[in-house]
Motif scaffolding. Sequence first.
Motif, PDB file in Angstrom:
ATOM      1  N   SER A  69       0.752  -1.162  -0.017  1.00  0.00           N
ATOM      2  CA  SER A  69      -0.016   0.036   0.009  1.00  0.00           C
ATOM      3  C   SER A  69       0.847   1.286   0.137  1.00  0.00           C
ATOM      4  CB  SER A  69      -0.847  -0.050   1.125  1.00  0.00           C
ATOM      5  OG  SER A  69      -1.977  -0.851   1.250  1.00  0.00           O
ATOM      6  N   ARG A  70       1.790   1.142   0.823  1.00  0.00           N
ATOM      7  CA  ARG A  70       2.667   2.782   0.961  1.00  0.00           C
ATOM      8  C   ARG A  70       3.308   2.599  -0.561  1.00  0.00           C
ATOM      9  NH1 ARG A  70       4.059   0.488   5.996  1.00  0.00           N
ATOM     10  NH2 ARG A  70       6.151  -0.612   5.070  1.00  0.00           N
ATOM     11  N   PHE A  71       3.883   1.690  -1.348  1.00  0.00           N
ATOM     12  CA  PHE A  71       4.320   1.787  -2.440  1.00  0.00           C
ATOM     13  C   PHE A  71       3.491   2.285  -3.444  1.00  0.00           C
ATOM     14  CE2 PHE A  71       5.625   0.531  -6.748  1.00  0.00           C
ATOM     15  CZ  PHE A  71       7.196   0.967  -6.800  1.00  0.00           C
ATOM     16  N   GLU A  72       2.249   1.751  -3.574  1.00  0.00           N
ATOM     17  CA  GLU A  72       1.231   2.447  -4.444  1.00  0.00           C
ATOM     18  C   GLU A  72       0.910   3.737  -4.258  1.00  0.00           C
ATOM     19  OE1 GLU A  72      -0.297   1.146  -6.983  1.00  0.00           O
ATOM     20  OE2 GLU A  72      -0.332  -1.069  -6.958  1.00  0.00           O
ATOM     21  N   ASP A  73       0.946   4.283  -2.984  1.00  0.00           N
ATOM     22  CA  ASP A  73       0.712   5.548  -2.530  1.00  0.00           C
ATOM     23  C   ASP A  73       1.663   6.347  -3.137  1.00  0.00           C
ATOM     24  OD1 ASP A  73      -1.517   5.088  -1.245  1.00  0.00           O
ATOM     25  OD2 ASP A  73      -0.923   4.811   0.733  1.00  0.00           O
ATOM     26  N   TRP A  74       2.968   5.842  -3.091  1.00  0.00           N
ATOM     27  CA  TRP A  74       3.907   6.877  -3.412  1.00  0.00           C
ATOM     28  C   TRP A  74       3.876   6.776  -5.179  1.00  0.00           C
ATOM     29  CZ3 TRP A  74       7.791   5.512  -7.376  1.00  0.00           C
ATOM     30  CH2 TRP A  74       8.848   6.339  -7.290  1.00  0.00           C
ATOM     31  N   LEU A  75       3.625   5.770  -5.611  1.00  0.00           N
ATOM     32  CA  LEU A  75       3.463   5.830  -7.207  1.00  0.00           C
ATOM     33  C   LEU A  75       2.379   6.592  -7.514  1.00  0.00           C
ATOM     34  CD1 LEU A  75       4.394   4.179  -9.763  1.00  0.00           C
ATOM     35  CD2 LEU A  75       3.001   2.493  -9.427  1.00  0.00           C
ATOM     36  N   GLN A  76       1.265   6.794  -6.897  1.00  0.00           N
ATOM     37  CA  GLN A  76       0.142   7.659  -7.334  1.00  0.00           C
ATOM     38  C   GLN A  76       0.874   8.948  -7.344  1.00  0.00           C
ATOM     39  OE1 GLN A  76      -3.276   7.673  -5.043  1.00  0.00           O
ATOM     40  NE2 GLN A  76      -4.511   8.552  -6.891  1.00  0.00           N
ATOM     41  N   THR A  77       1.440   9.169  -6.066  1.00  0.00           N
ATOM     42  CA  THR A  77       1.873  10.790  -5.917  1.00  0.00           C
ATOM     43  C   THR A  77       2.801  11.215  -6.719  1.00  0.00           C
ATOM     44  OG1 THR A  77       1.218  10.490  -3.343  1.00  0.00           O
ATOM     45  CG2 THR A  77       2.813  12.127  -4.032  1.00  0.00           C
ATOM     46  N   THR A  78       3.598  10.344  -7.068  1.00  0.00           N
ATOM     47  CA  THR A  78       4.820  10.609  -8.242  1.00  0.00           C
ATOM     48  C   THR A  78       4.107  10.863  -9.508  1.00  0.00           C
ATOM     49  OG1 THR A  78       6.325   9.195  -6.753  1.00  0.00           O
ATOM     50  CG2 THR A  78       6.789   9.782  -9.093  1.00  0.00           C
ATOM     51  N   VAL A  79       3.360  10.093  -9.941  1.00  0.00           N
ATOM     52  CA  VAL A  79       3.041  10.194 -11.384  1.00  0.00           C
ATOM     53  C   VAL A  79       1.778  11.440 -11.355  1.00  0.00           C
ATOM     54  CG1 VAL A  79       1.570   8.902 -13.250  1.00  0.00           C
ATOM     55  CG2 VAL A  79       3.131   7.709 -12.001  1.00  0.00           C
ATOM     56  N   GLU A  80       0.819  11.435 -10.727  1.00  0.00           N
ATOM     57  CA  GLU A  80      -0.033  12.611 -10.674  1.00  0.00           C
ATOM     58  C   GLU A  80       0.595  13.711 -10.137  1.00  0.00           C
ATOM     59  OE1 GLU A  80      -3.488  11.225  -8.381  1.00  0.00           O
ATOM     60  OE2 GLU A  80      -4.117   9.784 -10.390  1.00  0.00           O
TER      61      GLU A  80
END
Length: 257
Positions: free
Chosen positions: A183-194
């Motif tokens: 979950s932490r990685f997915e949150d980072w990924l969304q924040t980074t892309v968006e």
Amino acid sequence: MATHYPSLFISHGAPDFILTRDPAIAALRMLGKRFPQPRAVVVISAHWIRQPIGVTSGETQPTIHDFSGFPDELYQLTYPAKGDPLLARQIVEAVTAGGMESTPVADRGLDHGSWIPLLLMYPEAAVPVIQVSLPSENLQASADLGAALMPLREQGVLIIGSGSSVHNLGALNREARIAPWASRFEDWLQTTVEGNRFDELLDAQQLAPEFGTAHPTPEHFAPLAAAWAAGNQTSPGQRFHHGFMYGNLGMSMFEFH
């Protein structure tokens, strides 16, 4: 005038994904209806890494069942997409002009990272498909490849990077328990892309929380760098689907304009 398509990053899940009721099934089916039918689809899949960069150039595209140990039903599925030799030649020239070695490969078909999502998006297999290999697991090289392919979007070509937002096969579980690190990685990924942090995405192996756990090997992450660069690496992407399969197999999908 040709439709100017976005580029896409798709998480293709486990090979038996297409036999499940995972919510990503509906997301991919809907995705195939969102845009006018493209002239062709170009897929960069995690399951073909080759140097020089390979470009499928045959008139037909055999279905590759590049997996084992799954239900017999899965091996009966095929995706009889046609190729486009002229477009393949154009891609080889564009990649070469971008400073990378590239060559046509006439005898290779589509691996499951390509044909399984396309079977959901375009089930009639009426759209020509070309698969392009990852140059390596290096994120900058994948981005360079995506940038070389970007002009195709103005010619009615849909570009797809196919991998997984989280891909650690040793951490899967049939109870669908999602680990905090996933979950932490997915949150980072969304924040980074968006958040339009393309440089941080390329440096994910150093910057992302627990990247080595989310991606013990980076080949399922690299198509995301290619897809973003094929869209517009100076603009943010948008996540249009999010979820997990078998607990910790990330199914996030993004589009880039």
